[in-house]
Motif scaffolding. Structure first.
Motif, short mmCIF file in Angstrom:
data_model
loop_
_atom_site.label_atom_id
_atom_site.label_comp_id
_atom_site.label_asym_id
_atom_site.label_seq_id
_atom_site.Cartn_x
_atom_site.Cartn_y
_atom_site.Cartn_z
N ASN A 179 0.84 -1.21 0.00
CA ASN A 179 0.00 0.00 0.00
C ASN A 179 0.86 1.25 0.00
N ALA A 180 1.90 1.26 0.82
CA ALA A 180 2.79 2.41 0.90
C ALA A 180 3.51 2.64 -0.43
N LEU A 181 4.00 1.56 -1.04
CA LEU A 181 4.69 1.71 -2.32
C LEU A 181 3.75 2.28 -3.38
N LEU A 182 2.52 1.80 -3.42
CA LEU A 182 1.58 2.30 -4.43
C LEU A 182 1.24 3.76 -4.18
N ARG A 183 1.11 4.16 -2.92
CA ARG A 183 0.84 5.58 -2.63
C ARG A 183 1.99 6.45 -3.10
N VAL A 184 3.22 6.04 -2.79
CA VAL A 184 4.40 6.81 -3.19
C VAL A 184 4.54 6.83 -4.70
N THR A 185 4.39 5.68 -5.33
CA THR A 185 4.55 5.58 -6.78
C THR A 185 3.50 6.42 -7.50
N ALA A 186 2.26 6.35 -7.05
CA ALA A 186 1.21 7.16 -7.67
C ALA A 186 1.57 8.64 -7.56
N SER A 187 2.02 9.05 -6.39
CA SER A 187 2.41 10.44 -6.19
C SER A 187 3.56 10.83 -7.10
N LEU A 188 4.58 9.98 -7.17
CA LEU A 188 5.73 10.27 -8.03
C LEU A 188 5.36 10.34 -9.50
N LEU A 189 4.35 9.57 -9.89
CA LEU A 189 3.88 9.59 -11.28
C LEU A 189 2.87 10.71 -11.53
N GLY A 190 2.50 11.41 -10.47
CA GLY A 190 1.53 12.50 -10.61
C GLY A 190 0.11 12.01 -10.73
N VAL A 191 -0.17 10.79 -10.28
CA VAL A 191 -1.52 10.23 -10.33
C VAL A 191 -2.18 10.51 -8.99
N SER A 192 -3.38 11.06 -9.04
CA SER A 192 -4.08 11.43 -7.81
C SER A 192 -4.47 10.20 -7.00
N ASP A 193 -4.65 10.41 -5.69
CA ASP A 193 -5.12 9.34 -4.83
C ASP A 193 -6.47 8.81 -5.30
N ILE A 194 -7.32 9.71 -5.77
CA ILE A 194 -8.65 9.30 -6.24
C ILE A 194 -8.52 8.37 -7.44
N ASP A 195 -7.66 8.71 -8.40
CA ASP A 195 -7.49 7.87 -9.58
C ASP A 195 -6.78 6.56 -9.25
N SER A 196 -5.85 6.59 -8.31
CA SER A 196 -5.19 5.36 -7.88
C SER A 196 -6.19 4.43 -7.20
N ASN A 197 -7.03 5.01 -6.35
CA ASN A 197 -8.05 4.22 -5.67
C ASN A 197 -9.04 3.62 -6.68
N ALA A 198 -9.41 4.40 -7.68
CA ALA A 198 -10.32 3.90 -8.72
C ALA A 198 -9.66 2.76 -9.50
N ALA A 199 -8.37 2.89 -9.77
CA ALA A 199 -7.63 1.83 -10.46
C ALA A 199 -7.63 0.56 -9.62
N ARG A 200 -7.39 0.71 -8.33
CA ARG A 200 -7.40 -0.45 -7.42
C ARG A 200 -8.77 -1.13 -7.43
N LYS A 201 -9.82 -0.35 -7.37
CA LYS A 201 -11.18 -0.93 -7.37
C LYS A 201 -11.48 -1.66 -8.67
N ARG A 202 -11.02 -1.11 -9.80
CA ARG A 202 -11.21 -1.80 -11.09
C ARG A 202 -10.50 -3.15 -11.08
N VAL A 203 -9.29 -3.16 -10.55
CA VAL A 203 -8.52 -4.41 -10.49
C VAL A 203 -9.20 -5.40 -9.55
N GLU A 204 -9.62 -4.93 -8.38
CA GLU A 204 -10.29 -5.83 -7.43
C GLU A 204 -11.54 -6.45 -8.04
N ALA A 205 -12.27 -5.66 -8.81
CA ALA A 205 -13.50 -6.17 -9.45
C ALA A 205 -13.20 -7.19 -10.53
N SER A 206 -12.01 -7.11 -11.12
CA SER A 206 -11.67 -8.02 -12.23
C SER A 206 -11.00 -9.31 -11.76
N LEU A 207 -10.57 -9.36 -10.51
CA LEU A 207 -9.88 -10.56 -10.02
C LEU A 207 -10.84 -11.57 -9.44
#
Length: 146
Positions: A118-146
């Motif tokens: 979780n910490a790595l994804l938060r840092v990586t999203a920030s470093l890539l300039g991806v908002s927390d909201i968009d990262s969370n949405a990406a996680r939810k899409r992945v969770e729904a597909s697994l």
């Protein structure tokens, strides 16, 4: 090749990533995500290979070779910034959110979410300039597909 890659990433002058460098940087980020919890599971390795095969239209053998090279690059890199800095500048936002989604696929494929992941994804999203909201949405899409 790894040495040349790191020279370009750490050069004082701005040297844009080549397509090969960008592929290696993404693959190394995927490997770092898989290794973050201390367990580099076969399911994570298979997912990395599948992501690389699909994203770059590689043969399974070429994807495996890229992953192997990325494993070396990831092990040699002291931090994640080296992989994210130029990707952020070279890749449009929508594709960076796709990178975060790919990272979530690797993190979640083993059915567990460690605090370190979780910490790595938060840092990586920030470093890539991806908002927390968009990262969370990406996680939810992945969770729904697994």
């Amino acid at each position: 090749m790894i040495a040349d890659f790191f020279k370009r990433l750490t050069a004082a002058e701005d040297q844009p990533l080549t397509e090969t460098d960008a592929r290696l940087a993404l693959a190394a980020l995927l490997v770092r995500a898989a290794r973050t919890d201390g367990h580099y599971a076969p399911s994570e390795i298979e997912r990395i290979d599948r992501i690389l095969t699909t994203r770059y239209a590689l043969s399974p053998e070429a994807a495996k070779a890229l992953r192997k090279e990325a494993e070396e690059a990831e092990a040699a890199a002291p931090d994640t910034v080296r992989f994210t800095r130029d990707i952020k500048e070279a890749v449009p936002y929508e594709e960076r959110t796709a990178v975060i989604e790919a990272l979530w696929q690797v993190v979640l494929i083993d059915g567990e979410r460690a605090d370190q992941e979780n910490a790595l994804l938060r840092v990586t999203a920030s470093l890539l300039g991806v908002s927390d909201i968009d990262s969370n949405a990406a996680r939810k899409r992945v969770e729904a597909s697994l």
